[in-house]
Design a protein around this motif. Structure first.
Motif, PDB file in Angstrom:
ATOM      1  N   ASP B 275       0.842  -1.207   0.000  1.00 31.28           N
ATOM      2  CA  ASP B 275       0.000   0.000   0.000  1.00 31.28           C
ATOM      3  C   ASP B 275       0.871   1.250   0.000  1.00 31.28           C
ATOM      4  OD1 ASP B 275      -2.214  -1.564  -0.019  1.00 31.28           O
ATOM      5  OD2 ASP B 275      -2.807  -1.190   2.070  1.00 31.28           O
ATOM      6  N   VAL B 276       1.909   1.214   0.844  1.00 33.79           N
ATOM      7  CA  VAL B 276       2.801   2.382   0.931  1.00 33.79           C
ATOM      8  C   VAL B 276       3.501   2.609  -0.417  1.00 33.79           C
ATOM      9  CG1 VAL B 276       4.949   3.196   1.992  1.00 33.79           C
ATOM     10  CG2 VAL B 276       3.141   2.237   3.420  1.00 33.79           C
ATOM     11  N   VAL B 277       3.951   1.526  -1.018  1.00 32.47           N
ATOM     12  CA  VAL B 277       4.645   1.642  -2.304  1.00 32.47           C
ATOM     13  C   VAL B 277       3.697   2.174  -3.381  1.00 32.47           C
ATOM     14  CG1 VAL B 277       5.547   0.217  -4.195  1.00 32.47           C
ATOM     15  CG2 VAL B 277       6.530   0.038  -1.909  1.00 32.47           C
ATOM     16  N   ASP B 278       2.442   1.693  -3.371  1.00 32.05           N
ATOM     17  CA  ASP B 278       1.463   2.204  -4.342  1.00 32.05           C
ATOM     18  C   ASP B 278       1.310   3.718  -4.202  1.00 32.05           C
ATOM     19  OD1 ASP B 278       1.053  -0.274  -5.403  1.00 32.05           O
ATOM     20  OD2 ASP B 278      -0.791  -0.679  -4.285  1.00 32.05           O
ATOM     21  N   GLU B 279       1.228   4.180  -2.963  1.00 31.88           N
ATOM     22  CA  GLU B 279       1.043   5.607  -2.731  1.00 31.88           C
ATOM     23  C   GLU B 279       2.264   6.402  -3.205  1.00 31.88           C
ATOM     24  OE1 GLU B 279      -1.767   4.713   1.147  1.00 31.88           O
ATOM     25  OE2 GLU B 279       0.045   5.927   1.435  1.00 31.88           O
ATOM     26  N   ARG B 280       3.444   5.854  -2.976  1.00 31.70           N
ATOM     27  CA  ARG B 280       4.657   6.573  -3.380  1.00 31.70           C
ATOM     28  C   ARG B 280       4.862   6.495  -4.892  1.00 31.70           C
ATOM     29  NH1 ARG B 280       7.276   7.832   1.515  1.00 31.70           N
ATOM     30  NH2 ARG B 280       9.218   8.467   0.516  1.00 31.70           N
ATOM     31  N   ARG B 281       4.485   5.362  -5.480  1.00 33.14           N
ATOM     32  CA  ARG B 281       4.525   5.249  -6.945  1.00 33.14           C
ATOM     33  C   ARG B 281       3.621   6.299  -7.577  1.00 33.14           C
ATOM     34  NH1 ARG B 281       7.923   2.261 -10.489  1.00 33.14           N
ATOM     35  NH2 ARG B 281       8.913   0.668  -9.224  1.00 33.14           N
ATOM     36  N   ALA B 282       2.456   6.510  -6.962  1.00 24.48           N
ATOM     37  CA  ALA B 282       1.516   7.499  -7.491  1.00 24.48           C
ATOM     38  C   ALA B 282       2.137   8.886  -7.505  1.00 24.48           C
ATOM     39  CB  ALA B 282       0.228   7.484  -6.660  1.00 24.48           C
TER      40      ALA B 282
END
Lengths: 341, 417
Positions: B275-282
């Motif tokens: 989830d954290v990676v998805d947010e940072r990828r965004a």
């Protein structure tokens, strides 16, 4: 072999003294009572070539016990062995003296491994295969005691045999929970004002086993091998947890002559220090009477581990306490009652 | 059919579907629900021919499994934390004897101070025990890994630990497709032991081995784990064919293809990390997550391949080696010998401390600014530690450290149940 049975007069006061003991000549026994070791086709479960010391009581006891178990089960038997002398001297890989299926796991877990074997065999539909676990007194009364009690309490279908030589012999003679009071070991040395092992309550595992009310508890010694075989045979005829405690003198640790192993074991029974009995469901049902009562002195003097009780000065105070232990056994198990058996 | 089910119950049913011959049970939180579930299944007659043994300790549990496996029965047990440590001698013995026992470890911290909540200190202490270790990310995977574990264990004749985070997974209600006995029958063949204690073919097992062959015996243990590196992915492939879903395997990379920074972790925290990676990828950050499913054997090649183009890895670890730091990170670095890469170990989630997205973002922000140290402890209360250190410098009798720090906090943050 002769087919006919030789019947003995029941009250014949004359016994068979040709071997210089109270042993009945094997050839005069009925066929089904003859000792397993006398058969040409004896199993030799623990066969020759192992590395036990000369006069090792444990090697002798183990061979008789396992051969009797093999005969009683028609060879449908697996065994587990705690770490200790028996394990080490029998299996310096790639050699093994075991002619039966044999597993060694750890020092303190033989009863639990045996439980697993019995459960696994049941799960596989092989309930005809029986399980025998064996260990020394260290593996039984000390480090493996929790597992032993658990196996008893669940009444798992295991015969556990303790070969009791009253100390940790494999590591070089250190005190165990089965070491008798006053005995010298490397951790209860014969120095100071109270040389040897302390007087404690001791750990009387046959009686503790009886407190679990398991179907069968018995004691035996290598001085009466026919009795030992008979008890193994009885034990294998019973399902559930069974315990056999065998006194096996250790020439190295006890400081007794190798040739005297059987004589020392007999002396332990004839003074009362080691009572030989059978119990069913927690109750003593039979005991072997003392044939010729001797003072504990006779037994103690055969062993260097008690030498400090006789020199430089005789320790009557200590010997009297050991005699009191023997006297208590004689009362408790009725060892002087002729009808005890 | 997907069902809403507690993780422990899902594992119990998955284990039951594998038709174990002997289950050895001893209670310890947070593992207990698993053996309770199995007890009910055996008692109600749903597992005919299965022996459920209530033993007197974890040492006896593993020893009983050893005996059962040695006579050729499929053996299972479960434990956690202190229980795993109590059985250690038998844990090593089981692998040394090459017995394919499967054991669930509901990962939990090790005392003192006593703590019943999740971290990985227990199984990490057994990384050199000779057992395979598979870490579950979800309850679905926990259930599936048990089915695969029996298959892998029996194929290579080594025991397997399935590690699932205590409470976080064991006590979580999730939707799980529980493997059915019919499916498992198509995937897991009957147990044919390589060695067996059998009166019809009597052999001696567990004999003493001296210097003349001990090295070779131990080397063989390593060799078999190296073989497992090929077996584990193959078993996962076959699992997919029968069950129609991905579970197991060696590693689980997530958005790592062009990642400059890769966060490495084991177990349930991977969900939060994704989830954290998805947010940072965004937000445009090139970051990914590498989940390690098989910690033993350690998949060096696969880890190296994933990290080859990254410039930094951060190992988020729920255990650490006191006196040096990261455990997982040292193995990852061993996979990257000769390859320059910046790395940090972040110790997190000890004794059940929540690993929040906020804390992970703060940590990754610092990483992005190149501020992360070689070894860090996520959300460490430095003031609390400093007060205790100060106390130990004044006088010699400062008292018990854990109790002092709880008093400083003014209240116990959580209470045992």
């Amino acid at each position: 072999m002769a087919d006919e049975q030789t019947t003995l007069p029941p009250d014949d006061p004359v016994r068979f003294y040709q071997v210089g003991s109270f042993a009945v000549g094997n050839r005069l026994q009925p066929l089904d009572l003859r000792t397993v070791q006398a058969a040409q086709d004896r199993p030799n479960a623990l066969t020759c070539g192992h590395r036990a010391c000369q006069g090792c009581g444990e090697a002798l006891g183990a061979r008789y016990a396992l051969d009797a178990a093999v005969r009683a089960t028609d060879g449908r038997l697996v065994s587990v062995n705690a770490t200790g002398c028996l394990e080490v001297f029998s299996t310096p890989f790639p050699e093994t003296s075991w002619r039966i299926a044999w597993l060694h796991s750890l020092f303190g877990n033989a009863p639990a491994v045996a439980t697993g074997m019995a459960a696994g065999l049941r799960a596989l539909g092989k309930s005809d295969v029986r399980v025998v676990a064996q260990g020394g007194d260290g593996g039984t009364v000390d480090i493996g005691f929790g597992c032993l009690s658990g196996m008893f309490e669940r009444n798992d279908d295991v015969l556990y045999i303790c070969y009791d030589n009253e100390a940790y012999m494999n590591t070089g003679v250190q005190r165990s929970g089965a070491t008798p009071p006053a005995a010298r070991t490397q951790t209860t040395q014969a120095v100071g004002p109270e040389p040897g092992n302390v007087f404690g309550q001791g750990k009387d595992v046959p009686r503790i086993a009886m407190a679990h009310e398991i179907p069968y508890v018995a004691t035996a010694t290598v001085a009466d091998l026919h009795d030992l075989e008979g008890k193994v045979n009885t034990a294998m005829g019973i399902r559930g947890a069974r315990y056999l405690h065998i006194l096996v003198p250790c020439p190295l640790g006890w400081g007794s002559a190798s040739k005297d192993t059987i004589a020392v074991a007999r002396a332990a029974t004839q003074c009362g220090l080691f009572p030989v009995f059978e119990a069913r469901d927690g109750e003593v049902v039979a005991s072997t009477p003392i044939r010729r009562l001797t003072p504990v002195d006779d037994y103690l003097r055969m062993q260097k581990r008690f030498a400090h009780l006789f020199a430089p000065a005789r320790r009557d105070d200590v010997i009297d306490r050991l005699q009191a232990m023997a006297d208590r056994n004689i009362r408790r198990y009725g060892l002087l009652e002729e009808a005890a058996r | 059919m997907p069902v809403q089910i507690e993780g422990s119950q899902a594992v119990a049913r998955a284990v039951a579907a594998c038709r174990p011959g002997v289950i050895c049970a001893y209670p310890i939180s947070p593992q207990t629900h698993i053996v309770e579930g199995l007890s009910a299944l055996v008692k109600s007659g749903e597992l005919p021919g299965c022996e459920f043994v209530n033993v007197e300790s974890e040492f006896a549990a593993m020893s009983t499994a050893i005996g059962a496996s040695a006579v050729g029965a499929r053996a299972y047990t479960a434990t956690a934390s202190q229980g795993l440590l109590f059985m250690v001698e038998a844990v090593y013995n089981a692998s040394g004897l090459g017995l394919p026992i499967v054991m669930t470890v509901a990962n939990r911290a090790i005392g003192a101070p006593i703590n019943i909540w999740n971290d990985h200190s227990d199984t990490m202490s057994q990384r050199d025990s000779g057992w395979l270790q598979l870490y579950a990310e979800t309850n679905q995977e926990a259930a599936d890994l048990h089915v695969q574990a029996f298959r892998i264990a029996e194929q290579i004749s080594l025991p397997v630990m399935v590690c699932m985070d205590g409470f976080i997974l064991t006590h979580a209600m999730e939707v799980v497709e529980v493997p059915t006995p019919e499916q498992v029958a198509r995937f897991l063949p009957p147990f044919h032991p390589r060695q067996v204690v059998d009166p019809d073919d009597p052999v001696s097992i567990g004999a003493m081995v001296g210097p003349e062959a001990f090295t070779e015996v131990r080397y063989l243990a390593h060799h078999r784990q190296m073989e497992a590196l090929e077996v584990i992915p193959r078993v996962a492939d076959e699992f997919r064919e029968v069950f129609g879903r991905d579970s197991g395997g060696l590693v689980r990379p997530y958005r790592c293809d062009d990642a400059e920074t890769v966060v490495i972790a084991l177990g349930s925290v991977l969900g939060t990390l994704k989830d954290v990676v998805d947010e940072r990828r965004a937000r445009g950050e090139r970051i990914g997550v590498l989940g390690i499913t098989s910690f033993r054997p350690f998949p060096r090649d696969q880890v190296r391949d994933v990290l080859w183009n990254a410039s930094r890895f951060i190992s988020l670890e729920k255990a650490f080696s006191v006196g040096i730091g990261g455990i997982v990170s040292s193995q990852v670095r061993a996979s990257l010998i000769g390859h320059p890469i910046t790395n940090s170990t972040v110790v997190a989630g000890l004794g059940g401390r929540p690993i929040t997205k906020a804390s992970l973002h703060a940590m990754l922000d610092r990483s992005a600014r190149d501020e992360l140290e070689y070894l860090e402890f996520l959300d460490l209360d430095r003031a609390l530690v400093q007060r205790e250190i100060a106390r130990t410098r004044v006088g010699t009798r400062s008292g018990p450290a854990a109790e002092n720090m709880l008093r400083d906090l003014g209240a116990v943050r959580s209470t045992p149940h």
